[in-house]
Design a protein around this motif. Structure first.
Motif, PDB file in Angstrom:
ATOM      1  N   HIS A  34       0.841  -1.196   0.000  1.00  0.00           N
ATOM      2  CA  HIS A  34       0.000   0.000   0.000  1.00  0.00           C
ATOM      3  C   HIS A  34       0.876   1.246   0.000  1.00  0.00           C
ATOM      4  CE1 HIS A  34      -3.833  -1.898   1.886  1.00  0.00           C
ATOM      5  NE2 HIS A  34      -2.990  -2.885   1.698  1.00  0.00           N
ATOM      6  N   TYR A  36       0.308   5.456   0.747  1.00  0.00           N
ATOM      7  CA  TYR A  36      -0.614   6.476   1.237  1.00  0.00           C
ATOM      8  C   TYR A  36       0.082   7.827   1.200  1.00  0.00           C
ATOM      9  CZ  TYR A  36      -3.677   2.809   2.955  1.00  0.00           C
ATOM     10  OH  TYR A  36      -4.522   1.726   3.027  1.00  0.00           O
ATOM     11  N   TRP A  38      -0.014  11.502   3.114  1.00  0.00           N
ATOM     12  CA  TRP A  38      -0.481  12.044   4.378  1.00  0.00           C
ATOM     13  C   TRP A  38      -0.065  13.501   4.448  1.00  0.00           C
ATOM     14  CZ3 TRP A  38       1.486  10.100   9.797  1.00  0.00           C
ATOM     15  CH2 TRP A  38       0.700  10.674  10.790  1.00  0.00           C
ATOM     16  N   LYS A  42      -4.237  16.413   8.044  1.00  0.00           N
ATOM     17  CA  LYS A  42      -5.278  15.622   7.381  1.00  0.00           C
ATOM     18  C   LYS A  42      -5.063  14.141   7.689  1.00  0.00           C
ATOM     19  CE  LYS A  42      -6.112  18.812   3.564  1.00  0.00           C
ATOM     20  NZ  LYS A  42      -6.226  18.927   2.085  1.00  0.00           N
ATOM     21  N   SER A  43      -5.962  13.311   7.175  1.00  0.00           N
ATOM     22  CA  SER A  43      -5.811  11.871   7.401  1.00  0.00           C
ATOM     23  C   SER A  43      -5.061  11.254   6.222  1.00  0.00           C
ATOM     24  CB  SER A  43      -7.178  11.222   7.558  1.00  0.00           C
ATOM     25  OG  SER A  43      -8.051  11.636   6.541  1.00  0.00           O
ATOM     26  N   PRO A  44      -4.314  10.168   6.486  1.00  0.00           N
ATOM     27  CA  PRO A  44      -3.643   9.468   5.379  1.00  0.00           C
ATOM     28  C   PRO A  44      -4.667   9.036   4.323  1.00  0.00           C
ATOM     29  CG  PRO A  44      -2.856   8.662   7.507  1.00  0.00           C
ATOM     30  CD  PRO A  44      -4.032   9.543   7.790  1.00  0.00           C
ATOM     31  N   ALA A  46      -5.259   6.843   0.709  1.00  0.00           N
ATOM     32  CA  ALA A  46      -4.679   5.780  -0.106  1.00  0.00           C
ATOM     33  C   ALA A  46      -4.389   6.260  -1.522  1.00  0.00           C
ATOM     34  CB  ALA A  46      -5.621   4.583  -0.148  1.00  0.00           C
ATOM     35  N   LEU A  89       3.615   7.319   2.863  1.00  0.00           N
ATOM     36  CA  LEU A  89       3.767   6.096   3.658  1.00  0.00           C
ATOM     37  C   LEU A  89       3.595   4.884   2.769  1.00  0.00           C
ATOM     38  CD1 LEU A  89       1.445   6.911   6.712  1.00  0.00           C
ATOM     39  CD2 LEU A  89       3.933   6.876   6.728  1.00  0.00           C
ATOM     40  N   LEU A  97      -1.627  -4.391   8.396  1.00  0.00           N
ATOM     41  CA  LEU A  97      -0.880  -3.495   7.505  1.00  0.00           C
ATOM     42  C   LEU A  97       0.207  -2.828   8.335  1.00  0.00           C
ATOM     43  CD1 LEU A  97      -0.482  -1.989   4.842  1.00  0.00           C
ATOM     44  CD2 LEU A  97      -2.362  -0.479   5.493  1.00  0.00           C
ATOM     45  N   PHE A  99       3.495  -0.290   8.433  1.00  0.00           N
ATOM     46  CA  PHE A  99       4.031   0.840   7.692  1.00  0.00           C
ATOM     47  C   PHE A  99       5.530   1.029   7.908  1.00  0.00           C
ATOM     48  CE2 PHE A  99       0.346   2.708   5.861  1.00  0.00           C
ATOM     49  CZ  PHE A  99      -0.701   2.489   6.726  1.00  0.00           C
ATOM     50  N   GLY A 100       6.159   1.646   6.904  1.00  0.00           N
ATOM     51  CA  GLY A 100       7.496   2.181   7.077  1.00  0.00           C
ATOM     52  C   GLY A 100       7.422   3.529   7.773  1.00  0.00           C
ATOM     53  N   GLN A 101       8.584   4.163   7.897  1.00  0.00           N
ATOM     54  CA  GLN A 101       8.624   5.422   8.661  1.00  0.00           C
ATOM     55  C   GLN A 101       8.210   6.628   7.829  1.00  0.00           C
ATOM     56  OE1 GLN A 101      11.106   3.769   7.335  1.00  0.00           O
ATOM     57  NE2 GLN A 101      13.068   4.808   7.492  1.00  0.00           N
TER      58      GLN A 101
END
Lengths: 109, 114
Positions: A34, A36, A38, A42-44, A46, A89, A97, A99-101
């Motif tokens: 995935h 995303y 961000w 706001k919200s992440p 997709a 992300l 799920l 995530f990376g940093q």
């Protein structure tokens, strides 16, 4: 690779530049990748979900590729604009799920 | 466009107090999640919820945490006795009832434990 890793951590580009960043992940137990975007406060949101080796997806000026055998994905932005400034992300799902940093992109006018 | 909503946007609490973070997922979604991001760190998975039960949880999600879907619309995260290290941005997310679908995130609750 044991975890999802993204590089670079941050990136500054000029408006109009094209740019790309990398997501590396364990190639074993892979299910989906995935991406995303961000934006601050706001919200992440997709961008892409990819599952097949060799998959390529495109959304406007943004595209992504996937190599599940070697465990990496690239995200490309063509002709960056200031509104592309955000944290990008990536995450892999095998169940949860993870995530990376993130890569923080700043596009300067 | 439907969206995931979270309340409150900011929550300040004293160490040891209980907090409940609330989320309203998108109405036809069946999978629900909580994630958090401690300042400067990765976005971390806490828990996933499906069919009225926890489907997966991380090592972070210990006995201090619980989730509930008390009615047909709300999805809550309770922290029973908050610690300083629980200070983070908490995100709720939901996804449709098919596999490999993207997650829809709320805008988060910033929890500050003093």
């Amino acid at each position: 690779i044991l975890n999802v890793e993204q590089s670079p951590q941050s990136l500054h580009v000029q408006e109009g530049d094209s740019t790309n960043f990398t997501c590396s992940f364990p190639s074993s137990n892979f299910y989906a990748l995935h991406w995303y975007r961000w934006e601050t406060a706001k919200s992440p949101e997709a961008l892409f979900v990819m599952t097949l080796n060799g998959d390529e997806k495109k959304k406007g000026r943004i595209s992504a590729t996937l190599n599940t055998k070697e465990g990496y994905s690239y995200l490309y932005i063509k002709g960056s604009q200031p509104e592309d400034s955000a944290t990008y992300l990536c995450g892999t799902s095998y169940g949860k799920l993870t995530f990376g940093q993130g890569t923080i992109l700043t596009v300067h006018p | 466009e439907p969206e995931v909503t979270q309340t409150p946007s900011h929550q300040v609490t004293q160490m040891g107090q209980e907090v409940i973070l609330r989320c309203v997922p998108i109405s036809n979604h069946l999978y629900f999640y909580w994630y958090r991001q401690i300042l400067g760190q990765k976005v971390e998975f806490l828990v996933s919820f499906y069919n009225n039960e926890i489907s997966e949880k991380s090592e972070i999600f210990d006995d201090q945490f619980s989730v509930e879907r008390p009615d047909g619309s709300n999805f809550t995260l309770k922290i029973r006795s908050t610690k300083l290290e629980d200070s983070a941005m908490y995100f709720c997310a939901s996804s449709p009832p098919t596999t490999n679908e993207k997650l829809f995130f709320g805008s988060g609750t910033q929890l500050s434990v003093l």
